[in-house]
Design an enzyme around this catalytic site. Structure first.
Site, PDB file in Angstrom:
ATOM      1  CB  SER A 165      59.996  16.354   4.495  1.00  0.00           C
ATOM      2  OG  SER A 165      58.676  16.114   4.905  1.00  0.00           O
ATOM      3  CB  SER A 178      56.156  15.915   7.211  1.00  0.00           C
ATOM      4  OG  SER A 178      55.731  16.920   6.330  1.00  0.00           O
ATOM      5  CE  LYS A 187      59.238  13.190   6.058  1.00  0.00           C
ATOM      6  NZ  LYS A 187      59.658  14.397   6.782  1.00  0.00           N
ATOM      7  CE  LYS A 204      56.060  14.894   2.689  1.00  0.00           C
ATOM      8  NZ  LYS A 204      55.854  15.915   3.739  1.00  0.00           N
TER       9      LYS A 204
END
Length: 367
Positions: A109, A49, A214, A52
């Site tokens: 997320s 992720s 993140k 992202k």
């Protein structure tokens, strides 16, 4: 400046040294782009992720350009709702604002929210992925290729990035204050408090100066984290990919950031304008130009560095045409006999080559 230090760092815990192993890592100064530490920083790995951050960058650019607005209401599609993993459990047709969807992506997320925003920005998630890969090229990155906007990697064949590329993308993302506003939030909610948002980045509650950014976790990628922090006017980004455990990614990121803040600082550059003399332009519509310093406000230096000296090196002449940004010289920043930085001296405008029509027009002006 570039210092390479292995990513096998030893952490002190209950008087024992425990080895932290990760597949790849990097520590970069966000203000200057200097790499402070790296290990396998260009290895192609699944970023999970952490993917992202590229999606967030494109969403923020769409907002900044006015293409979409934070108050826009978006209807959830079947495609977005079908995404697994982290989510906010959108229902088909449910209306949610861009602002709330962005919040869900940055804080929790959410894969469904990220997919829905990608569709809203580009028309489809497939078109959005093309935008992601176009942005990779625009940023001059060479070790990333995306197949989706979420980082889900169960059904991909060529979805990868590297620690260096992700650090560069993070530098771009963190230029947007709204991202910082959300990436530093520990708990929030949607739907009038019915849906809780819990930040996946544990450093938000623990690390002094944390600003983001993140996490990512899949069975293929392991445990990943892109962490950003700021202290004393200096911003750092660390990227850790392929840690064995969740704690390892946070511990490694903490140690990388701690090392940077303990050993480095930003130092203001004081150039002598009198030393930056004009450069002759051969066959140019302008006969000479005084170059300007490129990104010379500050440099990253070791805290043990002493006073700096500057060596000015300019070209005597260049041939037209000259484009804005062309290098016409440099200033070497010296700490004793050691060069600690080089500042490019560049043209601040375009200069065309003299042509017959140009000469003729100039003659007409003087008649």
């Amino acid at each position: 400046m570039f210092i390479s230090v292995p990513s096998t760092i030893f952490a002190q815990e209950e008087n024992k040294k425990e080895e932290i192993k990760v597949k790849s890592s990097i520590l970069m100064c966000m203000d200057t782009g200097d790499i402070i530490k790296e290990e396998n920083a260009y290895e192609h790995l699944s970023p999970a992720s952490v993917t992202k951050i590229m999606s967030i960058l494109l969403i923020m650019e769409a907002i900044d350009s006015g293409k979409i607005g934070l108050d826009d209401m978006v209807a959830a599609s079947e495609n977005a709702v079908s995404k697994g993993g982290s989510q906010i459990w959108l229902e088909v047709g449910e209306m949610m604002s861009v602002n709330d969807l962005l919040k869900a992506v940055v804080i929790s997320s959410a894969n469904d929210a990220c997919t829905l925003l990608s569709e809203y920005v580009a028309g489809s998630d497939t078109a959005f992925v093309s935008m992601m890969n176009d942005k990779v090229k625009e940023l001059g990155l060479k070790d990333s290729n995306f197949e989706n906007c979420t980082g889900l990697d169960d059904n991909v064949t060529n979805h990868y990035s590297c620690a260096y590329d992700l650090a560069v993308i993070a530098r771009e993302v963190m230029k947007y204050d709204i991202v910082k506003n959300y990436s530093t939030v520990w708990l929030d909610s949607l739907r009038g408090g019915e849906t809780e948002l819990n930040n996946t980045n544990k450093l938000v509650n623990k690390y002094n100066g944390i600003t983001g950014l993140k996490t990512g976790t899949t069975s293929n990628a392991g445990f990943c984290l892109c962490a950003t922090a700021e202290r004393d006017g200096m911003s750092l980004v660390s990227v850790v990919l392929g840690a064995d455990t969740s704690d390892d990614r946070f511990d490694m990121s903490t140690q990388l950031l701690d090392f940077g803040f303990a050993n480095y600082k930003l130092s203001k550059i004081n150039l002598d304008a009198d030393q930056i003399t004009s450069v002759k332009i051969k066959n140019g519509t302008v006969k000479s130009i005084v170059p300007v310093a490129n990104n010379s406000d500050s440099i990253l230096v070791n805290k043990s560095s002493g006073e700096f000296e500057y060596e000015y090196k300019l070209k005597e002449s260049v041939e037209a045409p000259v484009r804005k940004g062309d290098t016409l010289g440099e200033v070497l920043v010296m700490n004793g006999n050691e060069q600690v930085a080089s500042i490019a001296l560049v043209a601040e405008c375009n200069i065309k080559t003299v042509t017959f029509s140009y000469i003729f027009n100039e003659l007409l002006k003087n008649i």
